[in-house]
Design an enzyme around this catalytic site. Structure first.
Site, PDB file in Angstrom:
ATOM      1  N   ASP A 132      35.144 -49.988 -32.436  1.00 17.00           N
ATOM      2  CA  ASP A 132      35.353 -49.265 -33.690  1.00 17.00           C
ATOM      3  C   ASP A 132      34.607 -49.937 -34.843  1.00 17.00           C
ATOM      4  OD1 ASP A 132      36.360 -47.128 -35.101  1.00 17.00           O
ATOM      5  OD2 ASP A 132      38.194 -48.154 -35.678  1.00 17.00           O
ATOM      6  N   CYS A 186      42.000 -28.792 -22.989  1.00 17.72           N
ATOM      7  CA  CYS A 186      43.361 -28.421 -23.408  1.00 17.72           C
ATOM      8  C   CYS A 186      43.676 -26.967 -23.085  1.00 17.72           C
ATOM      9  CB  CYS A 186      43.520 -28.640 -24.919  1.00 17.72           C
ATOM     10  SG  CYS A 186      43.571 -30.368 -25.409  1.00 17.72           S
ATOM     11  N   CYS A 189      46.281 -24.402 -25.076  1.00 19.67           N
ATOM     12  CA  CYS A 189      47.340 -25.117 -25.787  1.00 19.67           C
ATOM     13  C   CYS A 189      46.853 -25.543 -27.164  1.00 19.67           C
ATOM     14  CB  CYS A 189      47.774 -26.343 -24.989  1.00 19.67           C
ATOM     15  SG  CYS A 189      49.042 -27.343 -25.812  1.00 19.67           S
ATOM     16  N   CYS A 192      49.142 -29.183 -30.916  1.00 18.86           N
ATOM     17  CA  CYS A 192      48.818 -30.187 -31.930  1.00 18.86           C
ATOM     18  C   CYS A 192      48.483 -29.542 -33.268  1.00 18.86           C
ATOM     19  CB  CYS A 192      47.662 -31.073 -31.456  1.00 18.86           C
ATOM     20  SG  CYS A 192      46.138 -30.184 -31.061  1.00 18.86           S
ATOM     21  N   CYS A 196      50.462 -30.238 -36.981  1.00 17.02           N
ATOM     22  CA  CYS A 196      49.751 -31.063 -37.960  1.00 17.02           C
ATOM     23  C   CYS A 196      50.267 -30.747 -39.366  1.00 17.02           C
ATOM     24  CB  CYS A 196      48.256 -30.802 -37.887  1.00 17.02           C
ATOM     25  SG  CYS A 196      47.299 -31.720 -39.129  1.00 17.02           S
ATOM     26  N   CYS A 211      44.075 -34.363 -43.467  1.00 14.20           N
ATOM     27  CA  CYS A 211      44.715 -35.225 -42.474  1.00 14.20           C
ATOM     28  C   CYS A 211      45.532 -36.311 -43.159  1.00 14.20           C
ATOM     29  CB  CYS A 211      43.653 -35.851 -41.575  1.00 14.20           C
ATOM     30  SG  CYS A 211      44.293 -37.070 -40.404  1.00 14.20           S
ATOM     31  N   CYS A 239      49.702 -41.088 -39.363  1.00 15.62           N
ATOM     32  CA  CYS A 239      50.472 -39.934 -38.890  1.00 15.62           C
ATOM     33  C   CYS A 239      50.198 -39.757 -37.402  1.00 15.62           C
ATOM     34  CB  CYS A 239      50.078 -38.680 -39.663  1.00 15.62           C
ATOM     35  SG  CYS A 239      50.872 -37.157 -39.074  1.00 15.62           S
ATOM     36  N   CYS A 242      50.352 -35.084 -34.240  1.00 11.19           N
ATOM     37  CA  CYS A 242      49.586 -34.346 -33.227  1.00 11.19           C
ATOM     38  C   CYS A 242      49.754 -34.978 -31.848  1.00 11.19           C
ATOM     39  CB  CYS A 242      48.112 -34.260 -33.607  1.00 11.19           C
ATOM     40  SG  CYS A 242      47.233 -35.840 -33.661  1.00 11.19           S
ATOM     41  N   CYS A 246      51.911 -33.471 -28.399  1.00 14.18           N
ATOM     42  CA  CYS A 246      51.030 -33.180 -27.264  1.00 14.18           C
ATOM     43  C   CYS A 246      51.772 -33.277 -25.934  1.00 14.18           C
ATOM     44  CB  CYS A 246      49.852 -34.156 -27.265  1.00 14.18           C
ATOM     45  SG  CYS A 246      48.717 -33.919 -25.874  1.00 14.18           S
TER      46      CYS A 246
END
Length: 308
Positions: A132, A186, A189, A192, A196, A211, A239, A242, A246
């Site tokens: 990252d 997904c 579906c 999420c 949110c 977000c 947060c 989501c 799932c």
């Protein structure tokens, strides 16, 4: 691919698991697909990165890992489970689960450096560690390496294990037999998206301006957008809504890594405690913690919103 290359690939995977990684896979180092490149550049051009301005840096490198390491042949993708065993009380000001323990940049980087050293000792090849902190599309490469698929929540989902994972890459000059990319999706579906708080997700695209995680962590402004105060609920830092919604996380198992278990300072958090906190207390409580990224001013700004 020779038998010796297959053997070293198996040895690298075994060493990665021994070091504590929960998943490992190999992908051929090359420019990302035209579809992935277009999706990323469009996301930036539409300003959906919002306060994540770092995402606009070094686009050429993000789209081609061979520019990161001269002679790169393989992207080794790695994942580490971070889901803590103990959780905050539901009524407490919530911290995203990835920040319960020690800073993953430090912990995972140390693990990855040990793997890079192993590769060098065994083969003489060099590897660049990306945790990252380097411009690379980590979820894209995790999917290419067969670890999992990028869900509609824009996170990597590992089949049977969920999405509570840190990702890490080694870009190496060692040529390894690539794993098969994960082709799951997904499907229909959209759970999420419905859960949110800010409506930041739509068809696999994140709008960071909506977000809560981005706003409560990355936004350095003294005041947050008006909608945040209306939707913040009890989210103090980040947060996870989501992920919690799932279906793939219903059977998610806690991590065994002690570094990612909940700190007592996290479990004991209150809004009043945050608002009364001094810089010295903040630095002590969150030493080697991801929460440092929000800074004391940001955390107190968020706490003040929670109390309104």
């Amino acid at each position: 691919m020779t038998k010796s290359q297959c053997r070293i690939g198996d040895a690298i995977k075994a060493e990665a698991l021994r070091l504590g990684f929960d998943a490992v896979g190999f992908a051929h180092a090359a420019p990302v697909s035209s579809e992935a490149a277009q999706a990323f550049t469009q996301w930036i051009s539409e300003g959906k990165n919002d306060c994540m301005q770092w995402a606009t840096n070094y686009t050429d490198l993000r789209l081609d890992p061979t520019r990161l390491v001269p002679g790169a042949k393989t992207v080794i993708s790695l994942a580490v489970n971070y889901l803590p065993q103990r959780l905050q009380d539901a009524a407490a000001p919530q911290v995203s689960r990835y920040a319960y323990g020690s800073d993953y940049h430090e912990v995972v980087r140390d693990m990855a450096r040990q793997l890079a050293a192993f590769i060098n000792e065994q083969t003489g090849h060099e590897s660049r560690v990306c945790v990252d902190s380097a411009p690379i599309l980590e979820r894209y490469w995790a999917q290419q390496a067969g670890l999992g698929f990028v869900g509609l929540n824009t996170l990597l989902i590992i089949p049977g294990k969920g999405s509570f994972f840190f990702l890490c890459e080694l870009v190496t000059t060692l040529e390894l037999d690539a794993d098969e990319p994960c082709t799951l999706t997904c499907g229909e579906c959209h759970t999420c998206e419905r859960h949110c708080p800010g409506g930041a997700l739509k068809d696999g695209v994140l709008n960071a301006a909506r977000c809560l995680s981005c706003q409560t962590i990355e936004n350095r402004s003294e005041e947050l957008p008006e909608w945040v105060g209306e939707r913040i609920g009890n989210h103090l830092y980040g947060c996870d809504e989501c992920q919690l919604a799932c279906p793939h996380n219903r059977g998610a198992q806690p991590t065994t890594h002690p570094e990612f278990q909940a700190r007592e300072s996290i479990l004991a958090l209150t809004c009043d405690g945050v608002l009364a906190m001094t810089q010295e207390q903040f630095s002590t409580a969150f030493r080697h913690s991801p929460i440092k990224r929000a800074r004391l001013a940001g955390l107190q700004r968020n706490a003040a919103l929670l109390k309104k």
